[in-house]
Design a protein around this motif. Sequence first.
Motif, PDB file in Angstrom:
ATOM      1  N   PHE A 173       0.842  -1.193   0.000  1.00 48.00           N
ATOM      2  CA  PHE A 173       0.000   0.000   0.000  1.00 48.00           C
ATOM      3  C   PHE A 173       0.877   1.244   0.000  1.00 48.00           C
ATOM      4  O   PHE A 173       1.746   1.398   0.856  1.00 48.00           O
ATOM      5  N   PHE A 174       0.634   2.138  -0.943  1.00 53.81           N
ATOM      6  CA  PHE A 174       1.475   3.310  -1.141  1.00 53.81           C
ATOM      7  C   PHE A 174       0.998   4.478  -0.279  1.00 53.81           C
ATOM      8  O   PHE A 174      -0.069   5.048  -0.514  1.00 53.81           O
ATOM      9  N   HIS A 175       1.780   4.794   0.763  1.00 57.81           N
ATOM     10  CA  HIS A 175       1.494   5.931   1.645  1.00 57.81           C
ATOM     11  C   HIS A 175       0.070   5.898   2.204  1.00 57.81           C
ATOM     12  O   HIS A 175      -0.584   6.932   2.336  1.00 57.81           O
ATOM     13  N   GLU A 176      -0.416   4.697   2.532  1.00 58.28           N
ATOM     14  CA  GLU A 176      -1.786   4.586   3.032  1.00 58.28           C
ATOM     15  C   GLU A 176      -1.845   4.970   4.499  1.00 58.28           C
ATOM     16  O   GLU A 176      -1.027   4.538   5.308  1.00 58.28           O
ATOM     17  N   GLN A 177      -2.856   5.779   4.834  1.00 57.34           N
ATOM     18  CA  GLN A 177      -3.091   6.180   6.214  1.00 57.34           C
ATOM     19  C   GLN A 177      -4.566   5.986   6.551  1.00 57.34           C
ATOM     20  O   GLN A 177      -5.441   6.262   5.728  1.00 57.34           O
ATOM     21  N   ASN A 178      -4.815   5.524   7.764  1.00 55.95           N
ATOM     22  CA  ASN A 178      -6.187   5.323   8.215  1.00 55.95           C
ATOM     23  C   ASN A 178      -6.378   5.956   9.583  1.00 55.95           C
ATOM     24  O   ASN A 178      -5.487   5.919  10.441  1.00 55.95           O
ATOM     25  N   ASN A 179      -7.554   6.539   9.768  1.00 48.78           N
ATOM     26  CA  ASN A 179      -7.911   7.130  11.049  1.00 48.78           C
ATOM     27  C   ASN A 179      -8.420   6.024  11.973  1.00 48.78           C
ATOM     28  O   ASN A 179      -9.454   5.419  11.707  1.00 48.78           O
ATOM     29  N   ASN A 180      -7.673   5.727  13.012  1.00 48.83           N
ATOM     30  CA  ASN A 180      -8.043   4.690  13.975  1.00 48.83           C
ATOM     31  C   ASN A 180      -8.760   5.360  15.149  1.00 48.83           C
ATOM     32  O   ASN A 180      -8.199   6.241  15.815  1.00 48.83           O
ATOM     33  N   ILE A 181      -9.994   4.924  15.396  1.00 49.68           N
ATOM     34  CA  ILE A 181     -10.842   5.593  16.388  1.00 49.68           C
ATOM     35  C   ILE A 181     -11.506   4.562  17.303  1.00 49.68           C
ATOM     36  O   ILE A 181     -11.915   3.499  16.852  1.00 49.68           O
ATOM     37  N   VAL A 182     -11.602   4.909  18.582  1.00 47.82           N
ATOM     38  CA  VAL A 182     -12.382   4.116  19.533  1.00 47.82           C
ATOM     39  C   VAL A 182     -13.348   5.064  20.227  1.00 47.82           C
ATOM     40  O   VAL A 182     -12.936   6.070  20.814  1.00 47.82           O
ATOM     41  N   ILE A 183     -14.644   4.752  20.129  1.00 46.23           N
ATOM     42  CA  ILE A 183     -15.695   5.607  20.684  1.00 46.23           C
ATOM     43  C   ILE A 183     -16.539   4.791  21.662  1.00 46.23           C
ATOM     44  O   ILE A 183     -16.970   3.682  21.345  1.00 46.23           O
ATOM     45  N   GLU A 184     -16.759   5.350  22.833  1.00 42.93           N
ATOM     46  CA  GLU A 184     -17.615   4.704  23.826  1.00 42.93           C
ATOM     47  C   GLU A 184     -18.995   5.350  23.807  1.00 42.93           C
ATOM     48  O   GLU A 184     -19.132   6.566  23.851  1.00 42.93           O
ATOM     49  N   VAL A 185     -20.019   4.496  23.735  1.00 48.26           N
ATOM     50  CA  VAL A 185     -21.398   4.979  23.768  1.00 48.26           C
ATOM     51  C   VAL A 185     -22.040   4.575  25.092  1.00 48.26           C
ATOM     52  O   VAL A 185     -21.510   3.738  25.831  1.00 48.26           O
ATOM     53  N   ALA A 186     -23.176   5.190  25.390  1.00 48.54           N
ATOM     54  CA  ALA A 186     -23.885   4.890  26.633  1.00 48.54           C
ATOM     55  C   ALA A 186     -24.431   3.469  26.611  1.00 48.54           C
ATOM     56  O   ALA A 186     -24.708   2.906  25.548  1.00 48.54           O
ATOM     57  N   GLU A 187     -24.603   2.900  27.799  1.00 48.36           N
ATOM     58  CA  GLU A 187     -25.097   1.524  27.882  1.00 48.36           C
ATOM     59  C   GLU A 187     -26.507   1.404  27.312  1.00 48.36           C
ATOM     60  O   GLU A 187     -26.909   0.332  26.845  1.00 48.36           O
ATOM     61  N   SER A 188     -27.246   2.493  27.299  1.00 52.26           N
ATOM     62  CA  SER A 188     -28.608   2.471  26.748  1.00 52.26           C
ATOM     63  C   SER A 188     -28.620   2.551  25.228  1.00 52.26           C
ATOM     64  O   SER A 188     -29.671   2.358  24.605  1.00 52.26           O
ATOM     65  N   ASP A 189     -27.465   2.820  24.617  1.00 52.19           N
ATOM     66  CA  ASP A 189     -27.383   2.969  23.167  1.00 52.19           C
ATOM     67  C   ASP A 189     -27.094   1.623  22.511  1.00 52.19           C
ATOM     68  O   ASP A 189     -26.466   0.737  23.106  1.00 52.19           O
ATOM     69  N   LEU A 190     -27.551   1.452  21.269  1.00 52.82           N
ATOM     70  CA  LEU A 190     -27.273   0.273  20.447  1.00 52.82           C
ATOM     71  C   LEU A 190     -27.658  -1.042  21.129  1.00 52.82           C
ATOM     72  O   LEU A 190     -26.906  -2.019  21.102  1.00 52.82           O
ATOM     73  N   ASN A 191     -28.835  -1.061  21.717  1.00 51.45           N
ATOM     74  CA  ASN A 191     -29.321  -2.315  22.292  1.00 51.45           C
ATOM     75  C   ASN A 191     -29.827  -3.265  21.209  1.00 51.45           C
ATOM     76  O   ASN A 191     -29.856  -4.482  21.403  1.00 51.45           O
ATOM     77  N   GLN A 192     -30.223  -2.712  20.063  1.00 45.30           N
ATOM     78  CA  GLN A 192     -30.595  -3.508  18.898  1.00 45.30           C
ATOM     79  C   GLN A 192     -29.530  -3.277  17.827  1.00 45.30           C
ATOM     80  O   GLN A 192     -29.334  -2.144  17.387  1.00 45.30           O
TER      81      GLN A 192
END
Length: 229
Positions: A173-192
């Motif tokens: 891969f030629f000069h490839e860069q990726n944004n590495n992210i970790v995001i915490e959401v509330a326990e009530s979020d994404l239950n489904q």
Amino acid sequence: MELYKDPFQRDIFESLINRDNQTNSFENIISWFTNLKMFANLEIKECNIDDLDFWSVSEDSISHNSGKYFEVLGIKCTVGNRELSEWCQPIIRQREEGVIGFIVKKINGVLHILIQAKLEAGNFDILEMAPTVQCITGSYTNPEHSVEYLDYFLNKKGIVHYDVIQSEEGGRFFHEQNNNIVIEVAESDLNQIHPNFIWMTFNQAKEFIKFNNYFNIEARSLLACITPV
């Protein structure tokens, strides 16, 4: 004396050593992954590049006419300390910065990671476990394609614990860069969640990493960036 003063690092460490309060058992995760494999199918056909719409071949590259997606370059390498001193090879250049990210949240007091079963050409067994979002060489802003949970990362919908631009492997891969992210959401979020995704603890992720063909390289790399041990 506290081992980790940073609350997020402490939460990760507790998730690494905790074998209780897991929302999915190890057996349930294996069953989920195996069932998805039963219905996953990837058909690869060899074709002439000249027969593809909107792709052009120049003297030293193959690219999409829109300027999106990726470009294949032909390069000549010269080094002095390898088994070969000179060779030619193709290399991929991305058109835009990629996004690789985990969504995490506490479930029953234990930090969990949202993992996806991702189908990609080149996978040993069709599917591999990948980060919540993995957009590396594709154009994730293309309105023709929808990426589950991408808006959480583009709009920073949660607590951002990790947000770093990382260079990728330079041999293919030629000069490839990726944004590495970790995001915490509330326990009530994404239950489904989407059926191609599942919650697992850091302890369970560590177990899967011991075996080949489960966690892909992007998931392994991101875990290595944030896990304290």
